[in-house]
Design an enzyme around this catalytic site. Structure first.
Site, PDB file in Angstrom:
ATOM      1  N   LYS A   1       0.828  -1.216   0.000  1.00 11.95           N
ATOM      2  CA  LYS A   1       0.000   0.000   0.000  1.00 11.95           C
ATOM      3  C   LYS A   1       0.860   1.263   0.000  1.00 11.95           C
ATOM      4  O   LYS A   1       0.598   2.195  -0.743  1.00 11.95           O
ATOM      5  CB  LYS A   1      -0.946   0.013   1.202  1.00 11.95           C
ATOM      6  CG  LYS A   1      -1.912  -1.151   1.262  1.00 11.95           C
ATOM      7  CD  LYS A   1      -2.834  -1.074   2.463  1.00 11.95           C
ATOM      8  CE  LYS A   1      -2.153  -0.995   3.804  1.00 11.95           C
ATOM      9  NZ  LYS A   1      -1.375  -2.170   4.191  1.00 11.95           N
TER      10      LYS A   1
ATOM     11  N   ARG B   1      12.473  -8.563   2.440  1.00  8.03           N
ATOM     12  CA  ARG B   1      12.675  -7.117   2.548  1.00  8.03           C
ATOM     13  C   ARG B   1      13.631  -6.793   3.697  1.00  8.03           C
ATOM     14  O   ARG B   1      14.529  -5.962   3.553  1.00  8.03           O
ATOM     15  CB  ARG B   1      11.328  -6.420   2.750  1.00  8.03           C
ATOM     16  CG  ARG B   1      11.420  -4.911   2.792  1.00  8.03           C
ATOM     17  CD  ARG B   1      10.082  -4.252   2.648  1.00  8.03           C
ATOM     18  NE  ARG B   1       9.275  -4.327   3.857  1.00  8.03           N
ATOM     19  CZ  ARG B   1       8.023  -3.898   3.947  1.00  8.03           C
ATOM     20  NH1 ARG B   1       7.421  -3.375   2.900  1.00  8.03           N
ATOM     21  NH2 ARG B   1       7.349  -3.980   5.080  1.00  8.03           N
TER      22      ARG B   1
ATOM     23  N   ARG C   1      -9.694   1.483  10.134  1.00  4.75           N
ATOM     24  CA  ARG C   1      -9.302   0.137  10.558  1.00  4.75           C
ATOM     25  C   ARG C   1     -10.481  -0.692  11.052  1.00  4.75           C
ATOM     26  O   ARG C   1     -10.352  -1.892  11.237  1.00  4.75           O
ATOM     27  CB  ARG C   1      -8.253   0.219  11.674  1.00  4.75           C
ATOM     28  CG  ARG C   1      -6.936   0.789  11.217  1.00  4.75           C
ATOM     29  CD  ARG C   1      -5.914   0.729  12.348  1.00  4.75           C
ATOM     30  NE  ARG C   1      -4.696   1.429  12.024  1.00  4.75           N
ATOM     31  CZ  ARG C   1      -3.649   0.877  11.428  1.00  4.75           C
ATOM     32  NH1 ARG C   1      -3.682  -0.387  11.094  1.00  4.75           N
ATOM     33  NH2 ARG C   1      -2.582   1.592  11.186  1.00  4.75           N
TER      34      ARG C   1
ATOM     35  N   ARG D   1       0.977  -8.104  13.742  1.00  6.64           N
ATOM     36  CA  ARG D   1       0.243  -7.084  12.977  1.00  6.64           C
ATOM     37  C   ARG D   1      -0.725  -7.742  11.991  1.00  6.64           C
ATOM     38  O   ARG D   1      -1.833  -7.254  11.786  1.00  6.64           O
ATOM     39  CB  ARG D   1       1.230  -6.181  12.227  1.00  6.64           C
ATOM     40  CG  ARG D   1       2.042  -5.299  13.145  1.00  6.64           C
ATOM     41  CD  ARG D   1       3.070  -4.457  12.402  1.00  6.64           C
ATOM     42  NE  ARG D   1       2.392  -3.509  11.519  1.00  6.64           N
ATOM     43  CZ  ARG D   1       2.798  -3.231  10.285  1.00  6.64           C
ATOM     44  NH1 ARG D   1       3.866  -3.817   9.779  1.00  6.64           N
ATOM     45  NH2 ARG D   1       2.153  -2.354   9.562  1.00  6.64           N
TER      46      ARG D   1
ATOM     47  N   ARG E   1      13.264  -2.010   9.617  1.00 14.98           N
ATOM     48  CA  ARG E   1      12.077  -1.449  10.279  1.00 14.98           C
ATOM     49  C   ARG E   1      11.593  -2.416  11.355  1.00 14.98           C
ATOM     50  O   ARG E   1      11.588  -3.633  11.163  1.00 14.98           O
ATOM     51  CB  ARG E   1      10.953  -1.254   9.254  1.00 14.98           C
ATOM     52  CG  ARG E   1      11.206  -0.152   8.301  1.00 14.98           C
ATOM     53  CD  ARG E   1      10.220  -0.069   7.160  1.00 14.98           C
ATOM     54  NE  ARG E   1       8.877  -0.551   7.448  1.00 14.98           N
ATOM     55  CZ  ARG E   1       7.878  -0.492   6.579  1.00 14.98           C
ATOM     56  NH1 ARG E   1       8.069   0.015   5.383  1.00 14.98           N
ATOM     57  NH2 ARG E   1       6.687  -0.934   6.893  1.00 14.98           N
TER      58      ARG E   1
END
Length: 194
Positions: A13, A127, A88, A150, A139
């Protein structure tokens, strides 16, 4: 053009939002960034949010909607915006609909990134590895355990937002597992029809 990008973490996204911003001259609105900015700028809704956060509580939907309302009134959002990470929940989607209606605005499309969640975990691991190989910090949300948490939260709480928008005829799905340029092309085709 007013858009929402839906999909689990790691679906692409953010990457596609950046491309839409560059192509269409609209702004990407991240609720987290907007919240921090409102607090930093000491806006009335930012002060309410700071009070809640300082007490160690979660910011209510009313405060988040207030921050979005203030943000979309700014001149750089006049051509449109992309919401990424909001709504959300269905109550947040309903509140957003009410806000836009009061402003005489509406969403043009809600684009859902369809992904194979098993392969998505592999994508995140790759990644993180590529980031480490470049000598950059990974990250925190690319940590496999954090990412899985998540993803569980998305499946539990946010996945129900897509049917809400499907019922309103706004939801369009794109295959988020395709290469980045192909996903961008699919989104461009969607936007030509809205």
């Amino acid at each position: 053009m007013r858009l929402i990008l839906l999909g689990p973490p790691g679906a692409g996204k953010g990457t596609q939002a950046q491309r839409l911003v560059a192509r269409h001259g609209i702004v990407q609105l991240s609720t987290g960034d907007m919240l921090r900015e409102a607090v930093r700028n000491g806006t009335p809704v930012g002060l309410r949010a700071k009070e809640v956060m300082d007490a160690g509580q979660l910011v209510s939907d009313d405060i988040v909607i207030g921050i979005i309302s203030d943000r979309i009134d700014q001149p750089d959002a006049a051509k449109g915006f992309i919401l990424d990470g909001f709504p959300r929940t269905v109550p947040q989607a309903e509140a957003l609909d009410g806000l836009l209606s009061r402003k005489g605005q509406k969403l043009d499309a809600v684009i859902e990134f369809k992904v194979d969640q098993e392969k998505l975990v592999g994508r995140i691991l790759q990644r993180a590895q590529e980031t480490r190989e470049r000598g950059e910090p990974v990250r925190k949300d690319d940590d496999p355990e954090i990412f899985k948490t998540r993803l569980e939260a998305f499946n539990r709480d946010t996945a129900v937002v897509a049917p809400y928008y499907a019922e309103r005829g706004l939801l369009v799905a794109v295959d988020g597992m395709r290469p980045i340029d192909e996903v961008e092309k699919a989104i461009a085709e969607v936007l030509e029809t809205v």
